[in-house]
Design an enzyme around this catalytic site. Structure first.
Site, PDB file in Angstrom:
ATOM      1  N   HIS A 199      24.325  23.947  32.669  1.00 19.57           N
ATOM      2  CA  HIS A 199      22.978  24.501  32.757  1.00 19.57           C
ATOM      3  C   HIS A 199      22.863  25.938  32.279  1.00 19.57           C
ATOM      4  O   HIS A 199      21.800  26.370  31.865  1.00 19.57           O
ATOM      5  CB  HIS A 199      22.384  24.246  34.134  1.00 19.57           C
ATOM      6  CG  HIS A 199      21.929  22.833  34.205  1.00 19.57           C
ATOM      7  ND1 HIS A 199      22.772  21.812  34.570  1.00 19.57           N
ATOM      8  CD2 HIS A 199      20.784  22.247  33.809  1.00 19.57           C
ATOM      9  CE1 HIS A 199      22.140  20.671  34.431  1.00 19.57           C
ATOM     10  NE2 HIS A 199      20.930  20.899  33.982  1.00 19.57           N
ATOM     11  N   ARG A 306      12.168  20.959  33.787  1.00 16.19           N
ATOM     12  CA  ARG A 306      13.198  20.783  34.833  1.00 16.19           C
ATOM     13  C   ARG A 306      12.740  21.532  36.085  1.00 16.19           C
ATOM     14  O   ARG A 306      13.071  22.706  36.270  1.00 16.19           O
ATOM     15  CB  ARG A 306      14.528  21.358  34.356  1.00 16.19           C
ATOM     16  CG  ARG A 306      15.220  20.576  33.263  1.00 16.19           C
ATOM     17  CD  ARG A 306      16.581  21.184  32.989  1.00 16.19           C
ATOM     18  NE  ARG A 306      17.434  20.314  32.236  1.00 16.19           N
ATOM     19  CZ  ARG A 306      17.569  20.349  30.908  1.00 16.19           C
ATOM     20  NH1 ARG A 306      16.886  21.216  30.200  1.00 16.19           N
ATOM     21  NH2 ARG A 306      18.380  19.512  30.301  1.00 16.19           N
ATOM     22  N   ARG A 342       9.306  16.556  35.275  1.00 14.47           N
ATOM     23  CA  ARG A 342      10.333  15.711  35.881  1.00 14.47           C
ATOM     24  C   ARG A 342      10.434  16.044  37.367  1.00 14.47           C
ATOM     25  O   ARG A 342      10.507  17.223  37.737  1.00 14.47           O
ATOM     26  CB  ARG A 342      11.680  15.961  35.206  1.00 14.47           C
ATOM     27  CG  ARG A 342      12.759  15.072  35.791  1.00 14.47           C
ATOM     28  CD  ARG A 342      14.064  15.207  35.064  1.00 14.47           C
ATOM     29  NE  ARG A 342      14.716  16.479  35.341  1.00 14.47           N
ATOM     30  CZ  ARG A 342      15.873  16.850  34.782  1.00 14.47           C
ATOM     31  NH1 ARG A 342      16.459  16.059  33.902  1.00 14.47           N
ATOM     32  NH2 ARG A 342      16.427  17.996  35.084  1.00 14.47           N
ATOM     33  N   GLU A 441      19.610   7.927  31.788  1.00 12.88           N
ATOM     34  CA  GLU A 441      20.772   8.822  31.701  1.00 12.88           C
ATOM     35  C   GLU A 441      21.954   8.311  32.514  1.00 12.88           C
ATOM     36  O   GLU A 441      23.001   8.951  32.570  1.00 12.88           O
ATOM     37  CB  GLU A 441      20.389  10.238  32.142  1.00 12.88           C
ATOM     38  CG  GLU A 441      19.681  10.315  33.486  1.00 12.88           C
ATOM     39  CD  GLU A 441      19.247  11.733  33.856  1.00 12.88           C
ATOM     40  OE1 GLU A 441      19.717  12.700  33.246  1.00 12.88           O
ATOM     41  OE2 GLU A 441      18.431  11.862  34.783  1.00 12.88           O
ATOM     42  N   ASN A 464      22.794  14.166  28.056  1.00 11.73           N
ATOM     43  CA  ASN A 464      23.828  14.972  28.728  1.00 11.73           C
ATOM     44  C   ASN A 464      24.524  14.154  29.806  1.00 11.73           C
ATOM     45  O   ASN A 464      25.746  14.092  29.887  1.00 11.73           O
ATOM     46  CB  ASN A 464      23.214  16.214  29.386  1.00 11.73           C
ATOM     47  CG  ASN A 464      22.379  17.027  28.435  1.00 11.73           C
ATOM     48  OD1 ASN A 464      22.564  16.919  27.228  1.00 11.73           O
ATOM     49  ND2 ASN A 464      21.466  17.820  28.952  1.00 11.73           N
ATOM     50  N   ASP A 465      23.710  13.547  30.649  1.00  9.25           N
ATOM     51  CA  ASP A 465      24.296  12.748  31.726  1.00  9.25           C
ATOM     52  C   ASP A 465      24.754  11.388  31.234  1.00  9.25           C
ATOM     53  O   ASP A 465      25.756  10.862  31.710  1.00  9.25           O
ATOM     54  CB  ASP A 465      23.291  12.590  32.882  1.00  9.25           C
ATOM     55  CG  ASP A 465      23.264  13.835  33.744  1.00  9.25           C
ATOM     56  OD1 ASP A 465      24.359  14.313  34.099  1.00  9.25           O
ATOM     57  OD2 ASP A 465      22.172  14.340  34.036  1.00  9.25           O
ATOM     58  N   ARG A 475      30.482  17.160  32.501  1.00 16.35           N
ATOM     59  CA  ARG A 475      29.766  17.896  31.457  1.00 16.35           C
ATOM     60  C   ARG A 475      29.893  19.413  31.565  1.00 16.35           C
ATOM     61  O   ARG A 475      29.542  20.124  30.631  1.00 16.35           O
ATOM     62  CB  ARG A 475      28.285  17.498  31.446  1.00 16.35           C
ATOM     63  CG  ARG A 475      27.570  17.811  32.735  1.00 16.35           C
ATOM     64  CD  ARG A 475      26.190  17.194  32.761  1.00 16.35           C
ATOM     65  NE  ARG A 475      25.168  18.142  32.366  1.00 16.35           N
ATOM     66  CZ  ARG A 475      23.864  17.914  32.470  1.00 16.35           C
ATOM     67  NH1 ARG A 475      23.433  16.728  32.898  1.00 16.35           N
ATOM     68  NH2 ARG A 475      22.991  18.815  32.119  1.00 16.35           N
ATOM     69  N   CYS A 512      15.663  13.779  25.587  1.00 22.76           N
ATOM     70  CA  CYS A 512      15.491  15.168  26.028  1.00 22.76           C
ATOM     71  C   CYS A 512      16.820  15.838  26.361  1.00 22.76           C
ATOM     72  O   CYS A 512      16.844  16.988  26.788  1.00 22.76           O
ATOM     73  CB  CYS A 512      14.520  15.264  27.195  1.00 22.76           C
ATOM     74  SG  CYS A 512      15.084  14.399  28.664  1.00 22.76           S
TER      75      CYS A 512
HETATM   76  C1  PEP Z   1      20.208  15.029  30.564  1.00 28.47           C
HETATM   77  O1  PEP Z   1      20.972  14.625  31.438  1.00 28.47           O
HETATM   78  O2  PEP Z   1      20.389  14.811  29.347  1.00 28.47           O
HETATM   79  C2  PEP Z   1      19.001  15.790  30.921  1.00 28.47           C
HETATM   80  C3  PEP Z   1      18.096  16.092  30.025  1.00 28.47           C
HETATM   81  O3  PEP Z   1      18.894  16.197  32.203  1.00 28.47           O
HETATM   82  P1  PEP Z   1      19.703  17.439  32.824  1.00 28.47           P
HETATM   83  O4  PEP Z   1      20.421  18.118  31.700  1.00 28.47           O
HETATM   84  O5  PEP Z   1      18.702  18.318  33.477  1.00 28.47           O
HETATM   85  O6  PEP Z   1      20.615  16.782  33.791  1.00 28.47           O
HETATM   86 MG    MG Z   2      20.309  14.650  33.480  1.00 23.09          MG
END
Ligand code: PEP
Ligand code: MG
Length: 588
Positions: A199, A306, A342, A441, A464-465, A475, A512
């Site tokens: 993050h 977010r 979200r 995700e 990402n997830d 990650r 996203c």
């Molecule tokens: C993701 O997981 O790709 C996502 C957009 O959510 P976050 O990065 O906030 O977990």
């Molecule tokens: Mg995510």
């Protein structure tokens, strides 16, 4: 190496947000203060009490100063009302009397007594059932830390109050730290830990600040005031650069500046391929203030808000009105463009317990996202009410995070319907046709996307997830960052299944996650049939540029060929070759 060094030293990490910053280093350390503990003579009690009063006066001065800077728009984004609360705490007779009485009675040094009194005070407040008092617990903690540092004579190392052209170096920057950054004066940051999708990296891209993460133990080897060049493209930090390096960077900067200049011309142009296939390019935000950056680059909406960042830097959850104010502001400012809000995705690396440690042994697999919301009906209801009310102010959509199967969507939708019914009864207006989407995700959701698609209006792929959970790669862990492979055949199949399931059910699908913002992967996602890409402000012009440089047919052929590859490296090679051909300036 703590001595001042004048020879150039280069540190290599992972470049996570483009741009180059040249400035002075500020090392941010959040290490807990060591509180001395010693007995004093009876005749020294007055002296200790006087030291306490001095520390309180100094604290008030600092807070007034902070308040003025916030009022003049040069401070952090912290609401100045919080400073009022902090100021009143420095005058709280309950706190002051207890400290002075105990110094007189116990004949102990003031730091020790004050630390003990404040610790008990915070504990009592945080255990009270009333939200108002729990909220005060966080404020007491903040202000007590400040008083203690003043007592100890330590400089208050505050991220909200920095010299111009500062490069912040830290072991890690928790989301709470990045939200407090002095946006006026910080020109970049670098951390020992982290990866492309942690993050800290995401926040840097939203703030359009160059950033490098995964620099291992860098924060131990640099010190305040050193001159440095932070290169967010190549992932390097050069400390005490030589004249020659400064010259080379000067040249490079001129070249990069001209590329940025060229990309800025795309602001009002659509993301449309050479054969007229158009996709939407929206932006990801963490805080309402990020909207300004998105508008500068011509985002066609917010594809991911977010909201958990509104919940950080405090012990309690924001009220319905606070949330409404934030959501309605974003909705109004982006109108008529859509804003996808979200629901809370607390958990993973986005929420830490009071002492800075993850509250669960395995937080990424724990009580996160929709699991937390469905298990905390009061918190979920408050947020849904705020989002629904804000939907009357613009084009608002709701999205659930961390969906692992259709059951969770059905449950969340039933909950939402109940909240809507309550609002109707109260005569509160909201958008009756508000669209509801699911993040895809979790691999189980991608595999059952066909079922989930029947219950929602859109999908948004959280790469990402999705990559983290599919490949079993943390990650945020820089040690395994090299294994994080968006082009892996497993990932490509999950994305394809998600897109096909969406389109078979006549709903649209976006991406996203950070994959959407990397120019390398844009042709692939485009060719897979994705309808929208939502990315950090810093990445948006590059996404538009790539889209406008190829044909949809080319992208579709590439996606089809990628799905035949047996390993991610081959796909990566194809993507590199394509980017090299269409715009080599965008190569990492
Ligand atoms: C993701 O997981 O790709 C996502 C957009 O959510 P976050 O990065 O906030 O977990
Ligand atoms: Mg995510």
């Amino acid at each position: 190496m703590t001595k001042k060094s004048t020879t150039e030293k280069t540190y290599q990490g992972i470049g996570v947000s483009p741009g180059v910053a040249r400035g002075r280093i500020f090392v941010y350390s959040v290490a807990e203060e060591v509180v001395p503990d010693y007995e004093i003579n009876a005749e020294d009690t007055a002296k200790e009490i006087a030291r306490f009063e001095q520390a309180l006066i100094k604290t008030r001065e600092q807070l007034h100063d902070l308040q003025q800077r916030i009022a003049s728009g040069t401070g952090s984004a912290a609401p100045s009302g919080i400073i009022d609360v902090h100021l009143s705490l420095t005058e709280d007779p309950a706190l002051i009397d207890q400290v002075t009485n105990r110094i007189n009675e116990e004949k102990h040094n003031v730091e020790y007594i004050f630390h003990d009194v404040s610790r008990r005070y915070i504990k009592t407040l945080s255990e009270l059932p009333d939200e108002f008092f729990r909220e005060r617990g966080a404020d007491v903690q903040d202000v007590c830390r400040r008083i203690l540092r003043n007592l100890l004579g330590h400089e208050h190392r505050e991220l909200a109050n920095l010299a111009p052209d500062t490069i912040v170096i830290a072991y890690d920057l928790a989301p709470t730290d990045t939200t407090a950054l002095d946006r006026q004066h910080v020109i970049g940051f670098a951390t020992d830990v982290g990866s492309h999708t942690s993050h800290t990296a995401i926040m840097a891209r939203s703030m359009s600040l160059p950033a490098v993460v995964g620099l291992r133990d860098l924060s131990k080897h640099v010190h305040d005031g050193q001159l440095a060049i932070l290169d967010g493209y190549s992932g390097t930090l050069i400390v005490e650069p030589s004249e020659q390096t400064l010259f080379v960077y000067g040249q490079l900067e001129v070249k990069r500046h001209s590329v940025e200049e060229r990309l800025s011309q795309l602001r009002d142009l659509p993301a449309e391929t050479l054969d007229n296939h158009r996709i939407a390019v929206a932006g990801n935000i963490e805080l309402p203030d990020d909207i300004a950056g998105l508008k500068r680059v011509g985002a066609e909406g917010v594809g991911l808000f977010r909201t958990e960042f509104l919940y950080l830097k405090r012990d309690s959850f924001p009220t319905e009105q606070e949330q409404y104010d934030a959501y309605a502001r974003v909705a109004r400012e982006m109108k008529p463009h859509p804003v996808i809000i979200r629901t809370l995705d607390i958990g993973g690396d986005k929420f830490r317990s009071e002492d800075g440690e993850p509250a669960e042994i395995n937080p990424f697999l724990g009580f996160r996202g929709i699991r937390f919301c469905l298990g905390s009906p009061q918190i979920f209801e408050t947020q849904l009410r705020a989002i629904l009310r804000a939907s009357a102010e613009g084009n608002v959509l709701i999205m659930y995070p961390m969906i692992s199967g259709v059951g969770e969507v059905i449950q969340a939708n039933e909950f939402l319907e109940q909240v809507k019914a309550d609002l109707r009864k109260e005569g509160v207006v909201f958008d009756e046709n508000i669209q509801v989407g699911a993040m895809i995700e979790v691999p189980s959701a991608a595999l059952t996307a066909e079922m989930i698609a029947q219950e929602v209006d859109f999908f948004s792929i959280g790469s990402n997830d999705l990559i983290q959970y599919t490949m079993a790669i943390d990650r945020v862990n820089e040690k395994v960052a090299n294994l994080y492979e968006p082009t892996n055949p497993a990932i490509l199949r999950l994305i394809r299944n998600t897109v096909e399931s969406a389109h078979n059910n006549n709903i649209w699908v976006g991406v996203c996650g950070e994959m959407a913002g990397d120019p390398l992967y844009v042709p692939l996602l485009l060719g897979m049939g994705v309808d929208e890409l939502s990315v950090g402000a810093a990445s948006l012009p590059r996404v538009k540029e790539v889209t406008r440089r190829l044909t949809y047919k080319e992208a579709q052929d590439l996606a089809a060929a990628s799905l035949h590859a047996t390993n991610g490296r081959d796909v990566l090679a194809m993507l590199n070759a394509l980017l090299e051909r269409i715009d080599p300036d965008l190569m990492g």
